[in-house]
Design a protein around this motif. Sequence first.
Motif: not given
Length: 515
Positions: A194-199, A114-115, A257-260
């Motif tokens: 939990r933070d799961f964006r831009n990892k 998720v970016s 966001d881009d959800h890939d």
Amino acid sequence: MAVSIAQRPAANTRLLILTFLTTLIFHHSLADVPAGAPTTEELPHRRFEYKYSFKGPHLSQKDGGIPFWIHTGNTIPSADQVRITPSLRSQKGSVWTKNKFNFEHWEAMVTFRVSGRGRMGADGLAMWFTTEQGLDGPVYGAADQWNGVGVFFDTFDNDGKKNNPAIVVVGNNGKLVYDHQNDGTTQALGTCLRDFRNKPYPVRAKITYYKKTLTVMFNAGFTPDKEDYELCTKVDNMVIPTEGFFGISAATGGLADDHDVLSFLTFSLTEPGQQPPPPESEIPKEEKDKYQEEFQNFQQELDKKKEEFQKEHPDIQGEPIEDIYETVNDQEIRQVFEGQNRIHLEIKQLHRQLAMILDEQRRYVSVITDEVAKKGTNAESGQLDTVGQQQLGSVLATQQEVLKNLNELRNSFYESLKQIGSAQGNAGALGTYETIQHFNEIKEHLHMVKRDVEHLVQRNAQNPAEKTVKCPEVPPMPSCLSTVHFTVFIIVQSVLFFCYIVYKSQQEAAAKKFF
């Protein structure tokens, strides 16, 4: 909490020394007490179900479809991933299995990204297991009032409580309407922040349903280790349909966001001792011939393109070499992430060791409590050993104090781990010298604690008879001032004060003559 640990290494060092000393003492003193070894439950049998899974490379077919899956909305399949929604406003899409999954126990492993360029994202991504395919709807791009379970990776804070990004487990019997305004917290069966964006690495989630227990394990994507999972939430006594469709959906709103999704792997689980279900019948001959023909056509086209490329570029042999150079910014960001990953792993290892020590201390406390109870029973029968009971009482009090300190230290390490994780999420945007210096100081303090503990363990191993820690004697206070010197000092100070008063009064009298 990470800053406080870095600023107070001496206090934590003393606490660790006390902890390890107590542990070593009771390892020797209670060596003859039989400790019941915990029985580990036998793991279930896992079987990969390819008809309910997808992953790259060559994920999509020539016509843009995904084998055994259907996609709707703004979903874009590609060779190595499925983009559920692009980073545009008001987009939604989903992918669902074509066939029903009819196993009682299962496990699903999802790898996704998720970016986005914004500080906040919206709306989020959801993983589904429902009796019907929710091809379109208002709940993260899927239908509402579903019958089954949904695991939501919510990135937008609708209720304004600053509790997002979060992972929320919501069950439904087909009659409930999802509570968007409160982010589903009123209907949540389990949740974790939990933070799961831009990892820097893909995020992984493992959802397991086994013996009416739904477990969600999460890998935050800080390290390349694919098995670095931690427990997010666990829901006991949960009943969901035995047959259903797996699906993944996502949606964007005012933010995007881009959800890939890189892979979705499904496994059927069988209890130990039971016969695994027989494999399904083979693929029909017509379908097998169709796939074989498509593969051969694809291989021929690929060979033709290779020959044409070699004719146009005779100087290049083999595959083109990728650019081996990186920019200064990419190098700095990579170095920051590598350093933070090492700190993250080291603190996580210390947290696990503290958890093990805490379990041992709890076991010792329970053993000592039983001994005190036995002594109390003997006292009623006239066989009281007063000295032994006093010793056990003091040891029990010491152990309870150690347990309290261990709990506080474990919470401190847990808070440090969370703050370092959040700092890693913002390292790509910061990447400053102060951030690197701050984490280097934390790492140095951790190494100091580790060296002190190792030195203490070695010294205790050399002198096992010393089981008590003696406090250092207070050094005598030096007498630098005698009585005669003190008296002379007081007299001189009094004389000077009297002279100053007289001088000031004369000055005031002389000033009055001019008025």
